[in-house]
Design an enzyme around this catalytic site. Structure first.
Site, PDB file in Angstrom:
ATOM      1  N   ARG A   8       0.185 -12.485   4.382  1.00 54.95           N
ATOM      2  CA  ARG A   8       1.528 -12.633   4.152  1.00 54.95           C
ATOM      3  C   ARG A   8       2.482 -12.157   5.351  1.00 54.95           C
ATOM      4  O   ARG A   8       3.676 -12.475   5.331  1.00 54.95           O
ATOM      5  CB  ARG A   8       1.997 -11.828   3.005  1.00 54.95           C
ATOM      6  N   HIS A  44      -6.099 -15.744   8.593  1.00 57.09           N
ATOM      7  CA  HIS A  44      -5.348 -14.507   8.720  1.00 57.09           C
ATOM      8  C   HIS A  44      -5.705 -13.313   9.378  1.00 57.09           C
ATOM      9  O   HIS A  44      -5.109 -12.289   9.255  1.00 57.09           O
ATOM     10  CB  HIS A  44      -5.076 -14.113   7.255  1.00 57.09           C
ATOM     11  N   PRO A  48       0.776  -1.155   0.144  1.00 53.60           N
ATOM     12  CA  PRO A  48      -0.009  -0.110  -0.076  1.00 53.60           C
ATOM     13  C   PRO A  48       0.896   1.153   0.067  1.00 53.60           C
ATOM     14  O   PRO A  48       1.733   1.330   0.957  1.00 53.60           O
ATOM     15  CB  PRO A  48      -0.894  -0.052   1.380  1.00 53.60           C
ATOM     16  N   GLU A  49       0.334   2.192  -0.742  1.00 51.13           N
ATOM     17  CA  GLU A  49       1.123   3.449  -0.885  1.00 51.13           C
ATOM     18  C   GLU A  49       0.495   4.450   0.125  1.00 51.13           C
ATOM     19  O   GLU A  49      -0.742   4.217   0.555  1.00 51.13           O
ATOM     20  CB  GLU A  49       1.220   4.027  -2.072  1.00 51.13           C
ATOM     21  N   ARG A 102      22.673  16.207  -6.123  1.00 54.67           N
ATOM     22  CA  ARG A 102      22.632  14.746  -6.252  1.00 54.67           C
ATOM     23  C   ARG A 102      22.643  14.074  -7.756  1.00 54.67           C
ATOM     24  O   ARG A 102      21.880  14.535  -8.530  1.00 54.67           O
ATOM     25  CB  ARG A 102      21.022  14.429  -5.815  1.00 54.67           C
TER      26      ARG A 102
END
Ligand SMILES: [Zn+2]
Length: 303
Positions: A133, A114, A2-3, A176
């Site tokens: 997971r 789960h 998930p973001e 950078r």
């Protein structure tokens, strides 16, 4: 994984149910997720009042009041939750289908095997954490030590907060020589951005993912037109994704639990070979592997 927009959508879905409520009891069905759960985890949660629900980068922050029944009152603590690859919460309120806030690229599991952690709230609502997971994490951190905690002390500004601005980003990019794609994935530069929304933001801003980061600031590290554009674009793609997640939640979550995703709003991510959606562009989306991850971009309009 998930973001930020997904985690924020989960936060917004859980907040009205959790905030101000007391945890009547807690249940941990196993001793660990990605890491061991805190010692006496369930015992330490029982009786605590949830003062608020926040987010830092991709971590949910559940603020727990110190006041608790029993002899020793605990310090104010934060239950820090990371959803890992496959973690999700379900709200079970007795009758009626469970609600699962958030909208994910990969559908969430509902298999009871789960369901690892359950928070039973005082008004009879269960908050169930499911994670097939088990890359997720839960920690209890004293409120006063949160910012200095190893998970948080080196994290850059929140992209939707005031601390993320063109001047700060230009300063961070100065000198950078890494590709801008990699720089934006660096959590020290900006918090919570992942592969999807970096691809989307660079596409939307018309900036090539391989451009060296330093070219997006002046040689002395001052903001340029492109630095400002990038900051604005990052905010826009995240805000749009959160708005789409919110509507997905309202439209589908209670029907059959199959959550849609913001995918229909992606302009570059996961669209290899398809036409570029940038206004006036006749190019198509290509895929490139950078640091082991796929970057989706348009060679015609991203420079
Ligand atoms: Zn294009």
């Amino acid at each position: 994984m998930p973001e930020l927009p997904e985690v924020e959508t989960v936060r917004r879905g859980l907040a009205p149910v959790l905030e101000g409520r007391r945890i009547a009891s807690a249940l941990a069905r196993r001793p660990d997720l990605r890491w061991p759960l805190p010692e006496r985890f369930a015992e330490r949660l029982a009786g605590r009042r949830i003062a608020g629900l926040g987010r830092r980068a991709k971590y949910l922050l559940i603020d727990l009041d110190g006041e608790a029944p029993g002899p020793a009152s605990a310090p104010d603590e934060v239950l820090v939750v990371h959803l890992g690859m496959s973690g999700s919460f379900r709200i079970e309120a007795g009758q009626g289908p469970a609600e699962a806030p958030g909208a994910f690229h990969i559908p969430r599991s509902r298999a009871a095997a789960h369901d690892h952690v359950v928070l039973r709230l005082e008004h009879g609502v269960d908050i169930v954490y499911n994670d097939p997971r088990r890359f997720g994490a839960m920690l209890l951190v004293p409120r006063s030590g949160l910012e200095a905690h190893p998970l948080f002390r080196d994290i850059g500004p929140e992209p939707l907060g005031n601390a993320f601005d063109a001047a700060g980003l230009a300063h961070a990019l100065k000198g950078r020589r890494t590709p801008i794609k990699a720089a934006l994935l660096d959590q020290k530069i900006v918090a919570g951005l992942g592969n999807i929304y970096v691809c989307e933001a660079l596409h939307r801003a018309g900036i090539a993912p391989e451009r060296l980061a330093l070219t997006l600031a002046s040689p002395t590290g001052r903001a340029t037109r492109e630095t400002r554009l990038l900051v604005e674009t990052i905010r826009t793609v995240l805000e749009e994704a959160i708005a789409a997640g919110g509507s997905t939640l309202r439209d589908h979550a209670q029907v059959d639990g199959t959550l849609g995703y913001f995918q229909h709003t992606f302009r570059a991510y996961d669209r290899e070979g398809q036409p570029c959606l940038a206004p006036g562009c006749h190019g198509s989306i290509a895929r490139l592997v950078q640091a082991g991850r796929s970057t989706f971009y348009c060679a015609s309009c991203q420079r």
